[in-house]
Write an enzyme that holds these catalytic residues in place. Structure first.
Site, mmCIF file in Angstrom:
data_model
loop_
_atom_site.group_PDB
_atom_site.id
_atom_site.type_symbol
_atom_site.label_atom_id
_atom_site.label_comp_id
_atom_site.label_asym_id
_atom_site.label_seq_id
_atom_site.Cartn_x
_atom_site.Cartn_y
_atom_site.Cartn_z
ATOM 1 N N ASP A 90 0.836 -1.203 0.000
ATOM 2 C CA ASP A 90 0.000 0.000 0.000
ATOM 3 C C ASP A 90 0.869 1.250 0.000
ATOM 4 O OD1 ASP A 90 0.733 -0.806 2.696
ATOM 5 O OD2 ASP A 90 -0.486 0.853 3.402
ATOM 6 N N GLU A 155 -0.158 -1.070 5.593
ATOM 7 C CA GLU A 155 0.910 -0.650 6.507
ATOM 8 C C GLU A 155 0.789 0.813 6.897
ATOM 9 O OE1 GLU A 155 4.615 0.821 8.088
ATOM 10 O OE2 GLU A 155 3.744 1.461 6.194
ATOM 11 N N GLU A 156 0.355 1.636 5.957
ATOM 12 C CA GLU A 156 0.377 3.087 6.192
ATOM 13 C C GLU A 156 -0.674 3.545 7.204
ATOM 14 O OE1 GLU A 156 2.720 4.830 5.288
ATOM 15 O OE2 GLU A 156 3.616 3.956 3.506
HETATM 16 ZN ZN LIG Z 1 6.667 1.975 4.242
#
Ligand SMILES: [Zn+2]
Length: 402
Positions: A90, A155-156
């Protein structure tokens, strides 16, 4: 030599990056529709490699979007444990479009650089991890232990549908180890083995709005908010002042960051004021203790100025235990970097959060390493082709000798 095989894949790696970047992979919280299409594309790239196990662990989020995670594995001759390369697919949105010199959702190759949102974070790692494993397969070498590849969602925005989901739904071996290529520097001479705890908090000061000429009838939340922000700033720095030289920087950080807009015109006294702190806390402290100090200062202001103060805890994670500096993953990574680049990397701790933290909390060794100019989330983000290829060589060497 496996490095030669990686080198021969340079054009293929560029092609994968150029094809991947236009396939947006932004989470719904940031205005996107998730990573499904990008994962479908990457799954196709992986299909030809010849993994012993290749599967999807797709989560579904609250907005109904599929949040895909790809797990791929090659079995070793003994296969007592697995060394995983864990990159995330992502990206964050482009931010202020006018600051970009190229289309953020086209991968534009210029000399040694590929520009585009997500090329550095974490596209470079996605590509170098895939091709490291591909080179291993093509070399015909079967390492002693297993090699795993994990391409993660979300992840973000905190990894709920990414690493956390995978940890809950996939059975890792108890001695598995991980390389997380998602933080580093431009030389590739630091291996991150520890992360600070994190606290994101916003405070809303509520006073009384009024005419700019009648402060006697209003309660200026802006003024009290500024004072409170500075008091908290001072108090936290004073109270949590210890240092630990492994970390960069070697102390806890408490930064007043975001401030929400208040009134539209100069002649209105603002009735509310919202400001936020980004705190990165050394493992010797508890995140909850930092929160308590902030709360206490807010209480003090409520009494002193007659305002109300609301606290909104946006994100919190306790620091994870450090990865063992003598673990096999750290030693093998150090050795490969030494042999391929000619220097001994330093072991450090950082303030940023990667998916290594949830792994470490579960007791796994995780080493965070890659080579990057630290342009993540910035306009005109780029990855260097040379970093992508040279990192793949390091990964290939590590997994072939694991
Ligand atoms: Zn990253």
């Amino acid at each position: 030599m496996i490095e030669k095989l990686v080198e021969s894949m340079r054009d293929e790696m560029i092609k994968t990056m150029v094809e991947m970047i236009p396939i947006k992979a932004i989470s719904p919280e940031l205005g996107g529709t998730g990573e499904k299409e990008r994962a479908d594309y990457l799954e196709k790239v992986l299909t030809g490699i010849g993994f012993d196990e290749l599967k999807r662990l797709d989560a579904k989020d609250e907005s109904g979007y599929v949040r895909p995670n790809i797990i791929a594995k090659i079995r070793g001759t003994e296969g007592k444990k697995t060394l995983w390369l864990a990159a995330h697919i992502d990206t964050v949105p482009e931010g202020d479009r006018s600051l970009w010199k190229t289309d953020p959702f086209k991968a534009v190759v210029e000399g040694d650089k590929i520009y585009g949102r997500g090329t550095a974070d974490d596209g470079q790692a996605v590509v170098s991890s895939i091709y490291a494993v591909k080179a291993l397969k093509e070399s015909g070498v079967r390492p002693k232990n297993n090699v795993g590849l994990m391409l993660l969602a979300d992840e973000e925005v905190g990894s709920k549908y990414g690493m956390h989901y995978v940890l809950d739904n996939y059975e890792f071996g108890k001695n598995d180890e991980f390389i997380v290529p998602d933080a580093g520097d431009s030389k590739g001479d630091v291996i991150e083995i520890a992360e600070k705890g994190l606290l994101w908090i916003c405070l809303k000061v509520i006073g009384k709005q009024g005419h700019g000429s009648r402060p006697d009838l209003s309660l200026n939340a802006n003024r009290i908010g500024m004072k409170l922000a500075l008091s908290i700033d001072e108090r936290l720095h004073f109270k949590f002042s210890s240092t630990n030289s492994i970390f960069v920087p070697p102390y806890s950080t408490f930064e007043p960051t975001k401030r929400e807009p208040n009134v539209q015109n100069i002649n209105t006294i603002p009735g509310t004021d919202v400001f936020c702190f980004d705190c990165r806390i050394l493992p010797s402290y508890k995140v909850d203790d930092v929160f308590s100090e902030i709360k206490d200062e807010a209480e003090h202001y409520k009494k002193k100025f007659g305002v109300d103060v609301e606290l909104n805890l946006v994100q919190k994670s306790e620091p994870a235990p450090e990865t063992d500096p003598n673990s096999e993953v750290v030693l093998k990574l150090k050795k490969a970097i030494k042999e391929l680049r000619g220097f001994e990397p330093m072991l450090i701790g950082i303030g940023g959060g990667t998916v290594a933290a949830p792994l470490r909390r579960k007791g796994y060794n995780a080493a965070v390493w890659f080579t990057t100019d630290n342009v993540e989330h910035a306009p005109n983000e780029y990855c260097k082709i040379s970093n992508m290829v040279e990192d793949a060589k390091v990964f290939a060497k590590v997994i072939s000798e694991y």
